[in-house]
Design a protein around this motif. Structure first.
Motif, PDB file in Angstrom:
ATOM      1  N   HIS A  98      64.530  58.905  41.973  1.00 35.17           N
ATOM      2  CA  HIS A  98      62.757  58.745  41.905  1.00 35.17           C
ATOM      3  C   HIS A  98      62.275  60.091  41.519  1.00 35.17           C
ATOM      4  N   TYR A  99      63.045  61.154  42.192  1.00 29.59           N
ATOM      5  CA  TYR A  99      62.435  62.395  41.931  1.00 29.59           C
ATOM      6  C   TYR A  99      62.906  62.935  40.621  1.00 29.59           C
ATOM      7  N   ASN A 100      63.997  62.972  40.197  1.00 23.93           N
ATOM      8  CA  ASN A 100      64.549  63.497  38.784  1.00 23.93           C
ATOM      9  C   ASN A 100      63.799  62.828  37.636  1.00 23.93           C
ATOM     10  N   ALA A 101      63.144  61.437  37.848  1.00 25.50           N
ATOM     11  CA  ALA A 101      62.807  60.752  36.849  1.00 25.50           C
ATOM     12  C   ALA A 101      61.734  61.559  36.099  1.00 25.50           C
ATOM     13  N   GLY A 102      60.707  62.196  36.705  1.00 24.08           N
ATOM     14  CA  GLY A 102      59.756  63.050  36.227  1.00 24.08           C
ATOM     15  C   GLY A 102      59.826  64.302  35.974  1.00 24.08           C
ATOM     16  N   LEU A 103      61.051  64.772  35.825  1.00 18.27           N
ATOM     17  CA  LEU A 103      61.532  66.284  35.569  1.00 18.27           C
ATOM     18  C   LEU A 103      62.192  66.031  34.095  1.00 18.27           C
ATOM     19  N   PRO A 104      61.721  67.370  33.278  1.00 18.44           N
ATOM     20  CA  PRO A 104      62.500  67.214  31.971  1.00 18.44           C
ATOM     21  C   PRO A 104      63.876  67.596  32.137  1.00 18.44           C
ATOM     22  N   PRO A 105      64.771  67.300  31.033  1.00 20.95           N
ATOM     23  CA  PRO A 105      66.342  67.504  31.446  1.00 20.95           C
ATOM     24  C   PRO A 105      66.484  69.112  31.118  1.00 20.95           C
ATOM     25  N   LEU A 106      67.469  69.450  31.817  1.00 21.80           N
ATOM     26  CA  LEU A 106      67.838  70.995  31.938  1.00 21.80           C
ATOM     27  C   LEU A 106      68.693  71.274  30.709  1.00 21.80           C
ATOM     28  N   GLN A 107      68.222  72.600  30.070  1.00 17.00           N
ATOM     29  CA  GLN A 107      68.969  72.976  28.978  1.00 17.00           C
ATOM     30  C   GLN A 107      69.699  74.250  29.500  1.00 17.00           C
ATOM     31  N   GLU A 108      69.173  74.920  30.546  1.00 17.56           N
ATOM     32  CA  GLU A 108      69.897  76.072  31.082  1.00 17.56           C
ATOM     33  C   GLU A 108      69.923  76.016  32.735  1.00 17.56           C
ATOM     34  N   PHE A 109      70.647  76.941  33.366  1.00 17.48           N
ATOM     35  CA  PHE A 109      70.589  77.007  34.764  1.00 17.48           C
ATOM     36  C   PHE A 109      69.200  77.396  35.374  1.00 17.48           C
TER      37      PHE A 109
END
Length: 183
Positions: A98-109
């Motif tokens: 649920h919470y990850n769905a609205g986040l952009p994918p990570l390219q870096e740490f």
């Protein structure tokens, strides 16, 4: 229910031992005490996070998690006791999705930070990871169900995602690790 802690000090631990939930006594430095003690520390870190301004939905979720961490501590404190179940882990996974769905994918740490609430969430995440390591160490020494380790693993993932959400909600945003900064 009567008073659980009518007397705070008993002096029974002055010899370096402590009582488990089943009545047996072990050293305060035992792997079992280290595991449930670190779960307790993680719970306190979540309490510190809840002392900040967090959205109501996250507050409700973290309070539910605090109750589950008490359950988990009980499971670790009472050999053979079961208090964390697959449904608890699946509920964490649903919240992660649920919470990850609205986040952009990570390219870096991401560097820990992003405002006070997000930074406290990162601290809670790292203490949960330590609790996971302590629980894995316990499982190498004594029989332990797999659910406690799986729960802690999933919880640290959820706290990472919540830290990202909180950093964005605060307006501080996320600071990406610049791994090529020395070139």
């Amino acid at each position: 229910m009567g008073n659980r802690l009518s007397k705070i000090y008993t002096r029974t631990g002055d010899d370096g031992s402590t009582g488990l939930g089943d009545g047996s006594r072990v050293g305060k430095d035992s792997a079992r005490v280290e595991a449930y003690g670190t779960v307790d520390e993680a719970n306190s870190c979540i309490g510190l996070l809840l002392a900040t301004d967090v959205p109501d939905d996250i507050r409700t979720l973290l309070t539910r998690i605090q109750h589950q961490l008490f359950d988990l501590g009980g499971e670790l404190c009472i050999p053979g006791h079961a208090a964390i179940f697959d449904a608890d882990i699946e509920a964490l996974e649903a919240q992660l999705d649920h919470y990850n769905a609205g986040l952009p994918p990570l390219q870096e740490f991401i560097l820990p930070g992003g405002g006070e609430a997000a930074a406290r969430c990162h601290v809670a995440r790292t203490v949960v990871r330590r609790a996971e390591r302590a629980t894995v160490a316990l499982a190498r020494l004594e029989p332990l169900r797999p659910q406690p380790v799986r729960y802690l693993n999933r919880l640290s993932d959820l706290l990472f995602v919540l830290a990202r959400v909180l950093a964005r909600a605060s307006g501080h945003g996320e600071t990406l690790w610049q791994h090529e900064r020395r070139k």
